[in-house]
Motif scaffolding. Sequence first.
Motif, mmCIF file in Angstrom:
data_model
loop_
_atom_site.group_PDB
_atom_site.id
_atom_site.type_symbol
_atom_site.label_atom_id
_atom_site.label_comp_id
_atom_site.label_asym_id
_atom_site.label_seq_id
_atom_site.Cartn_x
_atom_site.Cartn_y
_atom_site.Cartn_z
ATOM 1 N N ILE A 265 -26.258 -4.676 1.968
ATOM 2 C CA ILE A 265 -26.284 -3.635 0.941
ATOM 3 C C ILE A 265 -27.533 -2.766 1.068
ATOM 4 N N SER A 266 -28.648 -3.412 1.352
ATOM 5 C CA SER A 266 -29.904 -2.658 1.320
ATOM 6 C C SER A 266 -30.157 -1.840 2.588
ATOM 7 N N ASP A 267 -29.677 -2.311 3.740
ATOM 8 C CA ASP A 267 -29.903 -1.520 4.955
ATOM 9 C C ASP A 267 -29.103 -0.218 4.895
ATOM 10 N N ASP A 268 -29.715 0.853 5.375
ATOM 11 C CA ASP A 268 -29.022 2.147 5.325
ATOM 12 C C ASP A 268 -28.135 2.369 6.540
ATOM 13 N N THR A 269 -28.478 1.706 7.616
ATOM 14 C CA THR A 269 -27.746 1.991 8.853
ATOM 15 C C THR A 269 -27.093 0.723 9.389
ATOM 16 N N TRP A 270 -26.240 0.934 10.397
ATOM 17 C CA TRP A 270 -25.480 -0.165 10.999
ATOM 18 C C TRP A 270 -25.780 -0.194 12.495
ATOM 19 N N HIS A 271 -26.782 -1.024 12.858
ATOM 20 C CA HIS A 271 -27.061 -1.222 14.284
ATOM 21 C C HIS A 271 -27.167 -2.711 14.529
ATOM 22 N N PRO A 272 -26.082 -3.440 14.364
ATOM 23 C CA PRO A 272 -26.160 -4.905 14.370
ATOM 24 C C PRO A 272 -26.492 -5.472 15.743
ATOM 25 N N ALA A 273 -26.301 -4.685 16.816
ATOM 26 C CA ALA A 273 -26.509 -5.237 18.153
ATOM 27 C C ALA A 273 -27.867 -4.849 18.721
ATOM 28 N N ALA B 147 -32.480 -4.636 14.520
ATOM 29 C CA ALA B 147 -31.096 -4.637 14.052
ATOM 30 C C ALA B 147 -31.016 -4.322 12.562
ATOM 31 N N THR B 148 -30.011 -3.493 12.199
ATOM 32 C CA THR B 148 -29.753 -3.249 10.774
ATOM 33 C C THR B 148 -28.277 -3.532 10.494
ATOM 34 N N PHE B 149 -28.016 -3.899 9.260
ATOM 35 C CA PHE B 149 -26.675 -4.407 8.951
ATOM 36 C C PHE B 149 -26.039 -3.731 7.741
ATOM 37 N N GLY B 150 -26.312 -2.482 7.519
ATOM 38 C CA GLY B 150 -25.790 -1.829 6.311
ATOM 39 C C GLY B 150 -24.289 -1.579 6.374
ATOM 40 N N LEU B 151 -23.561 -2.201 5.455
ATOM 41 C CA LEU B 151 -22.107 -2.018 5.432
ATOM 42 C C LEU B 151 -21.677 -0.941 4.434
ATOM 43 N N ILE B 152 -22.656 -0.511 3.602
ATOM 44 C CA ILE B 152 -22.300 0.397 2.515
ATOM 45 C C ILE B 152 -21.578 1.663 2.988
ATOM 46 N N PRO B 153 -22.056 2.338 4.037
ATOM 47 C CA PRO B 153 -21.356 3.567 4.442
ATOM 48 C C PRO B 153 -19.886 3.315 4.746
ATOM 49 N N MET B 154 -19.605 2.169 5.360
ATOM 50 C CA MET B 154 -18.210 1.895 5.722
ATOM 51 C C MET B 154 -17.377 1.498 4.504
ATOM 52 N N VAL C 202 -20.631 6.344 11.541
ATOM 53 C CA VAL C 202 -21.049 5.547 10.390
ATOM 54 C C VAL C 202 -21.915 6.409 9.487
ATOM 55 N N GLN C 203 -21.308 6.965 8.461
ATOM 56 C CA GLN C 203 -22.062 7.749 7.496
ATOM 57 C C GLN C 203 -21.241 7.892 6.225
ATOM 58 N N ILE C 204 -21.941 8.150 5.137
ATOM 59 C CA ILE C 204 -21.219 8.449 3.907
ATOM 60 C C ILE C 204 -20.829 9.913 3.974
ATOM 61 N N PRO C 205 -19.524 10.203 3.998
ATOM 62 C CA PRO C 205 -19.131 11.604 4.181
ATOM 63 C C PRO C 205 -19.568 12.463 2.997
ATOM 64 N N GLY C 206 -20.157 13.624 3.301
ATOM 65 C CA GLY C 206 -20.640 14.511 2.245
ATOM 66 C C GLY C 206 -19.558 15.448 1.758
ATOM 67 N N SER C 207 -18.560 15.703 2.610
ATOM 68 C CA SER C 207 -17.479 16.581 2.184
ATOM 69 C C SER C 207 -16.174 16.099 2.806
ATOM 70 N N LEU C 208 -15.100 16.759 2.441
ATOM 71 C CA LEU C 208 -13.790 16.395 2.974
ATOM 72 C C LEU C 208 -13.713 16.604 4.485
ATOM 73 N N PHE C 209 -14.610 17.406 5.019
ATOM 74 C CA PHE C 209 -14.524 17.745 6.444
ATOM 75 C C PHE C 209 -15.447 16.906 7.300
ATOM 76 N N ASP C 210 -16.143 15.930 6.678
ATOM 77 C CA ASP C 210 -17.063 15.089 7.440
ATOM 78 C C ASP C 210 -16.340 13.884 8.028
ATOM 79 N N PRO C 211 -16.739 13.490 9.247
ATOM 80 C CA PRO C 211 -16.203 12.252 9.801
ATOM 81 C C PRO C 211 -16.796 11.036 9.083
ATOM 82 N N PHE C 212 -16.166 9.904 9.198
ATOM 83 C CA PHE C 212 -16.590 8.692 8.498
ATOM 84 C C PHE C 212 -16.034 7.487 9.235
#
Lengths: 257, 283, 295
Positions: free
Chosen positions: C57-65, C70-77, C235-245
């Motif tokens: 929850i607390s990590d912002d990014t997902w770089h588990p490898a 290493a960071t393990f943030g699952l929140i964006p997904m 891996v990101q929280i989409p900011g708009s309908l046109f953003d990838p996620f």
Amino acid sequence: MTCDSPIIRVNQLEVTYGEQVALRDLTLEIPQRQITALVGPSGCGKSTFLNTLNRLTDLLPDCKVSGSIQLNDVDILSAECDLYEIRRRVGMVFQKAVPFPLSIEKNLTLPLSEHGLPRSEQQKLAQQALKDVGLWDEVKDRLKKPAMNLSGGQQQRLCIARALALNPEVLLLDEPCSALDPIASRVVENLIVSLRKRMTIVIVTHNLAQAKRIANHMAIFWIRNGAGTVIEQGPAAALFLNPREAVAQEYLSGTCG
Amino acid sequence: MAKRPLSEKLDQLVGLLVRSSSALMVGMFLVVTAAILRNGLSGLSMEFLTTIPQDSGRGGGIGPLIVSTVLVLGICLLVSIPLGVGTAAWLSEFSGSRQVVTKSIQLSLDLLASIPSIVFGLFGMVVFCQKLNFGFSILSGGLTLACMVLPIIIRTVYFGLRAVPGDIRQAGTALGMSQTRILRSLIIPTAMPAIVVAILLGIGRAMAETAALIFTSGYVMRMPESVFDSGRVLSVHIYDLAMNVPGGETNAQRTAFVLLTSLLVINLCASQFSGRWLTGRRA
Amino acid sequence: MILWSSNRLSPSRTDMLLRRSLGLLTCLAASVVVFVIGFVLVESLPAFSEIELSRIISDDTWHPADPDNATFGLIPMLVGSFLVTFCALLWAAPLGISIAIANEFYPSRFMSPIVRRTTEIMAGIPSIVFGFWGLTTLVPLIANIQAPGQSLLAGSIVLGMMILPTIVLTTEQALHSLPNELAIAAAATGVGRFAFLWHVALPTCRGGILSGVVLGLARAIGETMAVLMVSGNIVQIPGSLFDPFRTITTNIALEMGYATQTHRTLLFLTAAILIAMVVPLMAVMQSLNTEQSHG
């Protein structure tokens, strides 16, 4: 009260479905090679009683049966008795004809093969049974056709033939004519009478005229203390003429029930 | 009395609205299928269906993939049909008054039906590929799919068996027939259409699956020699060509065409069959 | 006199045998779900000892490898999964309910059979085909408006189309279960079709309709392949309908192939979270259905 050479002796029979008592304190004797009619108003346990005679009550999960039913020397209700043997010796035909969704011939041979008869024997017995019920000439050219295509009366006769093929000692009939038109009903009725020489017949009927026409022996079912039981039994003619119980008198004369 | 025209207007308006919703859905369906069918039809030939893929699938055909798909489906059905019919038969004929048992079995099947396919993929990978040591293979893929289609098959067969009238069981019993014989000679044959529908639905569901197969039956495009070989199924082929192989789009289109038309045929058969069976029953 | 042979296994013994073996099959079938959930849980258990779990929850990014950092943030997904499901339901639920209403209350001899058949067929179209159509047709269209095209919008359109049949079929079934006498009684008292629909049919079938929507929701959260092909997978929280996620399901599909150790364990944990989201939805639906059948 007693009759000559009873084939079935029912003593203190009690049948319950869960909490509900369907039959209580039922004692009855059924004479050999005669037609015994079971009459009485709906819901007083006639069909339930019939079902206990070949242990079809086993199919109902909550159903408990106590007392004794002697078929000659075997107690039908005992745990040791061979269920499949009992059901061969005591055949049953239902209100609604239930042909199996198979060919006419297969309808007859399937139970026979189940009871271990060789193939050649099966066909002979099937043919004989069809002749016995007078269906042979009507269906001999289409034995391989589905039994479902037969008319209602033919289906019911097929079901009787299916039971007869097993050569039972007792044949139970649960209102076999009530779903048939008058003509088909008469054919089946005559058939039943003709079978009397060969086996014991127990028939449930709502049709008192029919009972009067065909029965030698009769038992009247009634509700007593919230459960069905037999209130009167004896030779049919005598009973119709002179019933002892007041309610039976009213029932037979058509003023109640 | 003045309210009446208003409510009638409202009724007409709603009717227009919901009917255009229907039209919209039909339109969407046509757009999707037309795109897949039109693009996939060009260059589709018998040769495409029978030859081996070349150049990572950019060229050649999909022969081995069809074989793999059929094998995976075969294993899936080989396991799920006996298991499904057996379970349905127990639930319908033998469970008796054990309400609690029946209820919990049904709940477990409902849960199984709700599990996402990707989770089945992980499960299959751990259990069949690794723990049972089948590796990435057609066998692992087929078994994974068998777990997945099981609830559909059980439910369909169960309703088929329940639709067999109870008096047949009673009449059979009254004739002294054993439960085994009644089931085998009377009930199963009567419920056969439902079993066929169950098989068709199972095939439809299994063939449409991708996520559960990526990590179980694998990506290998060679002609499989046994069920222990990895084999790529059609849906995985579409995925790989579209996502990982630049220039693979044309063959992906054709494969999608093959997959979609087979599924349309299978599902139409299933609905046709169950429709006729149900109307036949009512008559 | 016929001789009744008894040269066969006693029927009651065959019956017993059959009963036992079918019972065994049933146990096996019923335990599959336990195995599936059990193995996923067992494989995800090491996560509790390998990392500080709060980091998902607390990590912002997902770089588990990443070996060093290493960071393990699952929140964006997780947010991606919820957003795309929400957006898909936002249009598919009202549309699906409308179509069911059309089928039940505003039938047309020409359209209704077509719509029914279409719904049936659409339910059988594989997710990979929807995804492929999205990738080859829809994404380029959206890219014309705003690049890259692989976006929340594409994901929710494709996903909505996939759950539409589920919603239509369940709602229709609920509406169909209304007793016919009710409609006749309403008509007899002069209640119009729309008034009946609005004041009687929809409130009575509330449970059934909602369970259709919940079923669609569960299916949408679990969907993998179609979303994977049109979402861009960043891996990101989409900011708009046109953003990838990226969603949690596509994350598993994308990374399981090469994941090892903690990374792998975490993917299994993700699957466990997925199960934990779907199972309560099922429970809710069950209760809705029973409520409906009692009401």
